[in-house]
Each structure stands twice: as C-alpha cells, then as structure tokens.
Design a protein around this motif. Structure first.
Motif, PDB file in Angstrom:
ATOM      1  N   PHE A   1      43.601  34.921  40.246  1.00 25.14           N
ATOM      2  CA  PHE A   1      44.313  34.929  41.530  1.00 25.14           C
ATOM      3  C   PHE A   1      45.366  33.823  41.527  1.00 25.14           C
ATOM      4  O   PHE A   1      45.214  32.796  40.856  1.00 25.14           O
TER       5      PHE A   1
ATOM      6  N   LEU B   1      42.405  42.346  31.962  1.00 22.60           N
ATOM      7  CA  LEU B   1      41.991  41.489  33.084  1.00 22.60           C
ATOM      8  C   LEU B   1      43.192  41.112  33.940  1.00 22.60           C
ATOM      9  O   LEU B   1      43.084  40.902  35.144  1.00 22.60           O
TER      10      LEU B   1
ATOM     11  N   GLY C   1      48.904  38.979  41.162  1.00 19.71           N
ATOM     12  CA  GLY C   1      48.652  39.971  42.218  1.00 19.71           C
ATOM     13  C   GLY C   1      49.726  41.050  42.295  1.00 19.71           C
ATOM     14  O   GLY C   1      49.655  41.967  43.112  1.00 19.71           O
TER      15      GLY C   1
ATOM     16  N   GLY D   1      45.422  43.094  34.693  1.00 21.66           N
ATOM     17  CA  GLY D   1      45.779  44.263  35.508  1.00 21.66           C
ATOM     18  C   GLY D   1      46.662  45.263  34.795  1.00 21.66           C
ATOM     19  O   GLY D   1      47.132  46.228  35.396  1.00 21.66           O
TER      20      GLY D   1
ATOM     21  N   GLU E   1      52.031  44.395  41.591  1.00 19.76           N
ATOM     22  CA  GLU E   1      51.672  45.768  41.195  1.00 19.76           C
ATOM     23  C   GLU E   1      52.951  46.567  40.989  1.00 19.76           C
ATOM     24  O   GLU E   1      53.954  46.346  41.666  1.00 19.76           O
TER      25      GLU E   1
ATOM     26  N   VAL F   1      48.315  46.751  37.887  1.00 17.56           N
ATOM     27  CA  VAL F   1      47.693  46.696  39.220  1.00 17.56           C
ATOM     28  C   VAL F   1      47.319  45.224  39.492  1.00 17.56           C
ATOM     29  O   VAL F   1      47.278  44.418  38.569  1.00 17.56           O
ATOM     30  N   PRO F   2      47.087  44.878  40.759  1.00 15.12           N
ATOM     31  CA  PRO F   2      46.709  43.473  41.023  1.00 15.12           C
ATOM     32  C   PRO F   2      45.438  43.114  40.263  1.00 15.12           C
ATOM     33  O   PRO F   2      44.493  43.877  40.184  1.00 15.12           O
ATOM     34  N   SER F   3      45.429  41.952  39.659  1.00 14.13           N
ATOM     35  CA  SER F   3      44.264  41.540  38.870  1.00 14.13           C
ATOM     36  C   SER F   3      43.087  41.249  39.797  1.00 14.13           C
ATOM     37  O   SER F   3      43.262  40.657  40.877  1.00 14.13           O
ATOM     38  N   THR F   4      41.936  41.695  39.417  1.00 14.43           N
ATOM     39  CA  THR F   4      40.740  41.429  40.238  1.00 14.43           C
ATOM     40  C   THR F   4      40.017  40.193  39.741  1.00 14.43           C
ATOM     41  O   THR F   4      39.033  39.751  40.312  1.00 14.43           O
ATOM     42  N   GLN F   5      40.498  39.608  38.644  1.00 12.87           N
ATOM     43  CA  GLN F   5      39.781  38.447  38.063  1.00 12.87           C
ATOM     44  C   GLN F   5      40.597  37.157  38.243  1.00 12.87           C
ATOM     45  O   GLN F   5      40.058  36.070  38.284  1.00 12.87           O
TER      46      GLN F   5
END
Lengths: 243, 139
Positions: free
Chosen positions: A137, A212, A170, A214, A172, A131-135
């Motif tokens: 970018f 982290l 980012g 994703g 997915e 999934v797209p990493s939230t930490q």
C-alpha cells in the motif's frame, strides 16, 4: 463508406453472375493482402472476441478507418503512418517470483514468425493490465521491461533494457511499455521467440513479485490478458498484374 | 429520280482518340464500333458471402467500384476498379503522350482497412492506401 453501410447507387448496376462475383471479390481481397482464408485453431468466434487484443485492435481499426483521407491528422500517436498493425498474444509465461530468491520477475514469450518479410517496424508496445495491489500500500513502484537477448543454462540470461514506468501500488489500468528498441533484433532472428521480462522494484530497490504488485498474466480474465502490438510501415505497394 | 444522299461513314483510323474526346456517360453509349463504352459499376464485397466472417473481425464487407465495357485504354482488358485505378494511372504517368488518361481514371481514391485473425490467432490490422476508387472519370 468502407464501414459496410452501402452507399446509394450512383450509377446503373449490372448484376454479376455468382461465379463472376466470387472471382471479382477474391481478386479484390487478394489485392487487399488477404490471399487465402487461414485455418484458425478451433476457437469459437464468440470466445475470441472479448479478449483484450482484438478489442484493442478494433479500436485501432475504427481510428484508422476514420482517417480516410491522409491528412486528416493522425488519430493516434502510434498509428501514425502504419499500414499494418499486428497484435501477438503471449505463448509462454514464466514466473520467477513466489518462493524464489530475489530478483522476482515475470517473463512472456511471443511467437513472431508470422511477421511478413520486408516490413519496417515503426513502433512496438507491450500492454499489461494492473489492478490495485492487495499486498502493498501507498508505495511507489518502478516497473521495468527487458528483452531476453540470450539465455544461459548455468547463469543469468543476458537482458537488454527497454522501458521503465513509475506508478503507485494502488493504480489500476492498462500499462503500456515501449519495446520498439527490441524490434531491430527480432527482425533479424525471426525464428526465435521474443522474450520480455518484467521487473518490479520499490523506490529503495527492493524487488517485488509482479503478481503481488497487481500485474495480471495469463490467469487474468480474457479481456485483460497481456499482449504485444507492433506497428509496421509497408515498403513495397502491392500491384497485381492485370488478368 | 433523286438519289438519296449517302451518309458518309466515319473514316476508320487506328489512332487513339485524343483524350478530350473520350465518350462520356451521357454521350451515345455505343461508340462507333458498336462497343459499349466503359462505365463504372459498384460491387459490394461481402465477407459474409464468402463465408469468411469468422476470421475477419471488421468490416463485414466494403464497397468497391469496377469498370465494365470497352475502355479505349490500349490494354483493352476489363479489370477491376482497384487494378484499373492503380495500373492505368501509372502507365499514363510513364507514357503521357502514348497512353491517354482513360475514361475512368480515378479522381478520388481512398484507403480501406481490414481487421482479421491470422492462422496463429494473432490479430492483424491491414490498411491499403489509395485502393478503392471513390470517384472516377466516367461521370
């Protein structure tokens, strides 16, 4: 068609007795390689179906059933001339990530004892959902997979490099990593679990925790859990002796 | 008084009939010895009937064909179509002049695939090539 819809009767049909029918069906299913009905661990059928491996395999089944006559072209690169495809769900997952010093990695274990003897591996892949990493970018990541050849109590395990994929933080979707190169070894040592280790690094070589970045593990929803799929080509054809 | 002509009985022979003269489905279905000539029948193999549907993911069942009746094939046993198709073709290939092509030698075989769980919940997709008789020599 073998997809279950019944063709029109093209010749007169004599009704078999119940016992005859059961014997006949059992005999044909034995020829299909379904010798006995396995005792499944009590997982309700509905709970199993949404899981990722059966969904993926169902797509393969439809692709395989579709190429009924041999030279209709191969429906998928991997499917090719495989006679047997097995998917394995991982049993154990170890995280060497949060709180540990670098390098961070995630390790998956697979029980391969169910592989029938005498099968030749034509291809094997490890599938993990990202999934797209939230930490992190706007970063390019290298995701590499290694086979854990030997573990040592007092030092780092011996690893064998298998595949590397480059993508954006980012991104997915299902990540497909080729682990065919490990198949020689696992066929030789069936009783050992297969260990696959995932490393994630940035372009300048910094190790990133796979979670982290994703990459989903066993905590993922059932439809996105990691699994391995292996394609085999049977060498001996099964001919049953006549009754 | 005129005696009625006696109908000549066909001479009993032990030879195998030449394959081209095998009785077809539209001929007199009872061969000279009163045996029913081999015919192809359809059998729908249902996993549901066998109560195996909770571990077989796909298909729910599939159509197979089998022969019933007397095949002039020297094995003289009644087998299911899949065995019949494979075994008979092999023996005919190995001994073409001793073993004729049986009346229901397959003219078209197709593969069948089954998707199922094994005892460890792994999912297995197995494809068997040339396993199901789609068309045979009976008609």
């Amino acid at each position: 068609s073998s997809s279950g819809s019944r063709p029109q009767h093209s010749c007169p049909q004599r009704r078999l007795g119940a016992r005859e029918r059961r014997d006949m069906q059992r005999e044909i299913l034995a020829v299909l390689g379904l010798p006995g009905r396995p005792r499944l661990r009590a997982l309700p059928a509905a709970a199993r179906l949404p899981a990722s491996a059966p969904l993926f395999m169902l797509d393969l089944y439809h692709a395989m059933a579709g190429d009924d006559d041999e030279d209709a072209g191969s429906p998928g690169r991997r499917l090719g001339r495989a006679d047997l495809v097995m998917s394995f769900v991982n049993m154990v997952e170890r995280d060497h990530a949060l709180g540990h010093h670098e390098p961070h990695w995630k390790e998956f274990r697979f029980d391969l004892t169910q592989i029938p003897a005498g099968e030749a591996v034509t291809a094997a892949e490890f599938r993990i959902y990202k999934v797209p990493s939230t930490q992190i970018f706007n970063t390019t990541l290298h995701i590499s997979v290694f086979e854990v050849v030997q573990e040592h109590s007092n030092r780092e395990s011996d690893l064998f490099f298998l595949d590397l994929q480059t993508l954006r933080a980012g991104d997915e979707g299902w990540l497909v990593l080729d682990v065919t190169a490990a198949s020689d070894r696992w066929l030789l040592s069936r009783n050992k679990d297969l260990g696959l280790r995932i490393h994630v690094e940035t372009l300048d070589g910094h190790s990133v925790a796979p979670g982290l970045a994703g990459l989903l593990g066993r905590q993922a929803p059932r439809s996105r859990q990691p699994f391995m799929v292996t394609f085999f080509r049977a060498s001996a054809s099964t001919i049953r002796a006549p009754r | 008084a005129v005696r009625p002509l006696k109908r000549r009985q066909p001479k009993q022979t032990n030879e195998l009939p030449h394959p081209n003269k095998l009785p077809g489905i539209f001929d007199d279905i009872h061969s000279s010895h009163g045996r029913q000539v081999c015919r192809r029948h359809e059998l729908y193999v249902s996993f549901r009937d066998l109560g195996w549907l909770d571990w077989v993911i796909a298909p729910q069942g599939y159509s197979a064909y089998y022969c019933e009746g007397e095949c002039t094939f020297p094995l003289d046993s009644c087998m299911n179509a899949t065995n019949h198709a494979i075994l008979q073709s092999l023996v005919h290939l190995m001994k073409p002049d001793a073993v004729p092509k049986a009346c229901c030698a397959p003219t078209k075989l197709s593969a069948t695939s089954v998707l199922y769980y094994d005892s460890s919940n792994n999912v297995i997709l197995r494809k068997h090539r040339n396993m199901v008789v789609k068309a045979c020599g009976c008609h």
